[in-house]
Design a protein around this motif. Structure first.
Motif, PDB file in Angstrom:
ATOM      1  N   VAL A 161     -30.018  49.567  65.778  1.00  0.00           N
ATOM      2  CA  VAL A 161     -29.822  51.041  66.259  1.00  0.00           C
ATOM      3  C   VAL A 161     -28.580  51.281  66.682  1.00  0.00           C
ATOM      4  N   ALA A 162     -27.886  52.383  66.160  1.00  0.00           N
ATOM      5  CA  ALA A 162     -26.478  52.749  66.423  1.00  0.00           C
ATOM      6  C   ALA A 162     -26.597  53.194  67.845  1.00  0.00           C
ATOM      7  N   GLY A 163     -25.270  53.156  68.460  1.00  0.00           N
ATOM      8  CA  GLY A 163     -24.904  54.007  69.409  1.00  0.00           C
ATOM      9  C   GLY A 163     -24.921  52.951  70.944  1.00  0.00           C
ATOM     10  N   ALA A 164     -24.871  51.754  70.627  1.00  0.00           N
ATOM     11  CA  ALA A 164     -24.699  50.866  71.878  1.00  0.00           C
ATOM     12  C   ALA A 164     -23.559  49.832  71.777  1.00  0.00           C
ATOM     13  N   CYS A 165     -23.206  49.340  72.921  1.00  0.00           N
ATOM     14  CA  CYS A 165     -22.026  48.187  73.040  1.00  0.00           C
ATOM     15  C   CYS A 165     -22.717  47.147  73.566  1.00  0.00           C
ATOM     16  N   SER A 166     -22.647  45.882  72.702  1.00  0.00           N
ATOM     17  CA  SER A 166     -23.443  44.623  73.426  1.00  0.00           C
ATOM     18  C   SER A 166     -22.069  43.672  73.795  1.00  0.00           C
ATOM     19  N   GLY A 167     -22.197  43.387  75.088  1.00  0.00           N
ATOM     20  CA  GLY A 167     -21.079  42.724  75.663  1.00  0.00           C
ATOM     21  C   GLY A 167     -21.271  41.446  75.975  1.00  0.00           C
ATOM     22  N   LEU A 168     -20.243  40.244  75.960  1.00  0.00           N
ATOM     23  CA  LEU A 168     -20.729  38.821  76.316  1.00  0.00           C
ATOM     24  C   LEU A 168     -19.389  38.384  76.837  1.00  0.00           C
ATOM     25  N   PHE A 169     -19.058  38.285  78.211  1.00  0.00           N
ATOM     26  CA  PHE A 169     -17.759  38.538  78.645  1.00  0.00           C
ATOM     27  C   PHE A 169     -17.717  37.693  80.109  1.00  0.00           C
ATOM     28  N   PHE A 170     -16.226  37.303  80.110  1.00  0.00           N
ATOM     29  CA  PHE A 170     -15.885  36.879  81.668  1.00  0.00           C
ATOM     30  C   PHE A 170     -15.282  38.066  82.119  1.00  0.00           C
ATOM     31  N   ASP A 173     -11.765  41.349  86.992  1.00  0.00           N
ATOM     32  CA  ASP A 173     -11.425  42.894  87.069  1.00  0.00           C
ATOM     33  C   ASP A 173     -10.956  43.403  85.658  1.00  0.00           C
ATOM     34  N   ASP A 174     -10.320  44.544  85.832  1.00  0.00           N
ATOM     35  CA  ASP A 174     -10.110  45.045  84.532  1.00  0.00           C
ATOM     36  C   ASP A 174      -8.842  44.154  84.017  1.00  0.00           C
ATOM     37  N   ASN A 175      -8.019  43.596  84.688  1.00  0.00           N
ATOM     38  CA  ASN A 175      -6.831  42.965  84.187  1.00  0.00           C
ATOM     39  C   ASN A 175      -7.126  41.355  84.125  1.00  0.00           C
ATOM     40  N   HIS A 176      -8.504  40.970  84.009  1.00  0.00           N
ATOM     41  CA  HIS A 176      -8.796  39.378  84.216  1.00  0.00           C
ATOM     42  C   HIS A 176     -10.085  39.426  83.601  1.00  0.00           C
ATOM     43  N   GLU A 177     -10.025  39.649  82.072  1.00  0.00           N
ATOM     44  CA  GLU A 177     -11.415  40.091  81.189  1.00  0.00           C
ATOM     45  C   GLU A 177     -11.322  39.129  80.009  1.00  0.00           C
ATOM     46  N   ILE A 178     -12.403  38.567  79.444  1.00  0.00           N
ATOM     47  CA  ILE A 178     -12.142  38.078  78.250  1.00  0.00           C
ATOM     48  C   ILE A 178     -13.795  38.524  77.681  1.00  0.00           C
ATOM     49  N   ASP A 179     -13.437  39.135  76.367  1.00  0.00           N
ATOM     50  CA  ASP A 179     -14.593  39.852  75.756  1.00  0.00           C
ATOM     51  C   ASP A 179     -14.820  39.525  74.473  1.00  0.00           C
ATOM     52  N   ILE A 180     -16.303  39.529  74.245  1.00  0.00           N
ATOM     53  CA  ILE A 180     -17.159  39.316  72.974  1.00  0.00           C
ATOM     54  C   ILE A 180     -17.761  40.734  72.958  1.00  0.00           C
ATOM     55  N   GLU A 181     -17.521  41.296  72.075  1.00  0.00           N
ATOM     56  CA  GLU A 181     -18.225  42.671  72.100  1.00  0.00           C
ATOM     57  C   GLU A 181     -18.562  43.049  70.721  1.00  0.00           C
ATOM     58  N   ILE A 182     -19.881  43.654  70.445  1.00  0.00           N
ATOM     59  CA  ILE A 182     -20.412  44.073  69.066  1.00  0.00           C
ATOM     60  C   ILE A 182     -20.662  45.512  69.332  1.00  0.00           C
ATOM     61  N   LEU A 183     -20.444  46.327  68.468  1.00  0.00           N
ATOM     62  CA  LEU A 183     -20.538  47.823  68.613  1.00  0.00           C
ATOM     63  C   LEU A 183     -21.384  48.323  67.553  1.00  0.00           C
ATOM     64  N   THR A 184     -22.760  48.639  67.882  1.00  0.00           N
ATOM     65  CA  THR A 184     -23.997  48.638  66.946  1.00  0.00           C
ATOM     66  C   THR A 184     -23.722  49.986  66.093  1.00  0.00           C
ATOM     67  N   SER A 185     -22.841  50.848  66.194  1.00  0.00           N
ATOM     68  CA  SER A 185     -22.645  52.097  65.268  1.00  0.00           C
ATOM     69  C   SER A 185     -21.489  51.360  64.371  1.00  0.00           C
ATOM     70  N   HIS A 186     -20.877  50.187  64.638  1.00  0.00           N
ATOM     71  CA  HIS A 186     -19.920  49.961  63.518  1.00  0.00           C
ATOM     72  C   HIS A 186     -20.061  48.510  62.963  1.00  0.00           C
ATOM     73  N   ILE A 187     -21.432  48.502  62.548  1.00  0.00           N
ATOM     74  CA  ILE A 187     -21.802  47.094  62.075  1.00  0.00           C
ATOM     75  C   ILE A 187     -21.694  47.194  60.232  1.00  0.00           C
ATOM     76  N   HIS A 188     -22.527  48.198  59.824  1.00  0.00           N
ATOM     77  CA  HIS A 188     -22.654  48.294  58.454  1.00  0.00           C
ATOM     78  C   HIS A 188     -21.666  49.510  57.989  1.00  0.00           C
ATOM     79  N   ASN A 189     -20.829  50.033  58.716  1.00  0.00           N
ATOM     80  CA  ASN A 189     -20.211  51.021  58.243  1.00  0.00           C
ATOM     81  C   ASN A 189     -18.866  50.544  57.196  1.00  0.00           C
ATOM     82  N   THR A 190     -18.918  50.774  55.940  1.00  0.00           N
ATOM     83  CA  THR A 190     -18.070  50.646  55.053  1.00  0.00           C
ATOM     84  C   THR A 190     -17.107  51.854  54.628  1.00  0.00           C
ATOM     85  N   THR A 191     -17.500  53.019  55.072  1.00  0.00           N
ATOM     86  CA  THR A 191     -16.736  54.050  54.934  1.00  0.00           C
ATOM     87  C   THR A 191     -15.243  54.103  55.524  1.00  0.00           C
TER      88      THR A 191
END
Length: 332
Positions: A161-170, A173-191
């Protein structure tokens, strides 16, 4: 060197090389190791295998031994009270509203549920009208807040379902952060994407160490057809060492960074959220968008002096022999 160390040195060379300074060995016996990090608690959150792994967890790919292990295994929940079940495994549910634009993010405990059919923990972004001022979302974080370096594995399925951000991260604060993120609106977008809109794929970033530093650690790894994050569970992993951060998905290398690596302790978080920003999460979703978690394994160190002392005492009691070898990443 104390006599007991001489006795077990031959049997525990890999322990010694990883944790030498803790045992105060002579300089010639030392090798590079990761400083211990994490907050020890009385919860069963510290590994259920604590007794047999009293001296730590050896990660073959990193050649590092880490002292602590926290899991998230929803299939073993023994309490109908989700907050209690999570705390027993070392996690806490977020409940607060984050100011954001164009919509606030409302982390709501009720948006977190255990699904007995799939035996998964579900973090949901509530579907609904785009006119809402805040978007109900979900987040959990480790009780331990002094994590520094480790190997972090998340076995999850992302919503289609489009419209969400799934985050797995350390996060510290905003300057000490390690991210894995998947944006559900931008998974199958080939345009063709508009300027500023993220490309489809796994979003990997290590945030800048200062507010004025340009973000250097950011890349998008396209979904190459080998897997679909919305179909089945996949293991997303990052190994964070003093020397850098390495990402893998289902055991396959997905990129690494060696500059601007955090050296400050913090927490591990998992969230699923939306703020309606067309240049990131997009949305908000018109119907529920759910991130499903089958399991999480965190192997790490801690800066907490009480935790270090407790670990040293347990390892000594185990005659400095009980280190567990951790299997390599799962392949899907």
């Amino acid at each position: 060197m104390r006599p007991e160390f001489r006795i077990f040195l031959c049997f525990t060379l890999f322990i010694v090389t990883a944790q030498a300074s803790l045992f105060k060995l002579a300089p010639k016996a030392r090798r590079a190791y990761q400083t211990l990090q994490s907050r020890y608690t009385s919860y069963s959150a510290v590994s259920a295998n604590l007794a047999k792994c009293a001296c730590g967890y050896y990660i073959p790919e990193t050649k590092q031994t880490f002292t602590h292990h926290v899991v998230l295994n929803p299939s073993t929940f023994t309490s109908s009270d989700l907050a209690t079940a999570l705390s027993r495994q070392g996690w806490i549910i977020s409940g607060w509203e984050q100011t954001s634009s164009p919509k606030n993010i409302l982390y709501t405990p009720s948006n977190l549920k255990y699904n007995p059919s799939s035996k998964a923990l579900e973090l949901t972004v509530s579907g609904g009208s785009s006119s809402r001022s805040s978007i109900p979302s979900a987040e959990i974080s480790t009780i331990m807040s002094k994590i520094l370096y480790g190997s972090f594995r998340f076995n999850v399925k992302v919503s289609s379902v489009a419209g969400a951000c799934s985050g797995l991260f350390f996060y510290k604060d905003d300057n000490h952060e390690i991210d894995i993120e998947i944006l559900t609106s931008h998974i199958h977008n080939t345009t063709t994407q508009k300027d500023g809109i993220p490309k489809p794929g796994v979003q990997l970033s290590v945030q800048p160490l200062t507010e004025t530093q340009a973000l250097k650690n950011y890349k998008v790894v396209p979904f190459d057809g080998n897997f679909d994050p919305t179909k089945g569970y996949h293991e997303y992993r990052f190994d964070w060492l003093k020397s850098g951060v390495k990402y893998t998905v289902d055991g396959n290398a997905y990129g690494s960074y060696t500059r601007f690596i955090p050296k400050t302790a913090g927490s591990i978080l998992i969230n699923n959220w939306s703020n309606g920003d067309p240049y990131w999460s997009a949305g908000p979703p018109t119907k529920d968008s759910t991130l499903s978690i089958r399991s999480v394994d965190l192997y790490f160190n801690t800066t907490d002096t009480t935790a270090i002392a407790t670990w040293k005492a347990a390892c000594k009691k185990a005659a400095y022999k009980k280190v567990c070898n951790v299997p390599k990443s799962k392949s899907g």
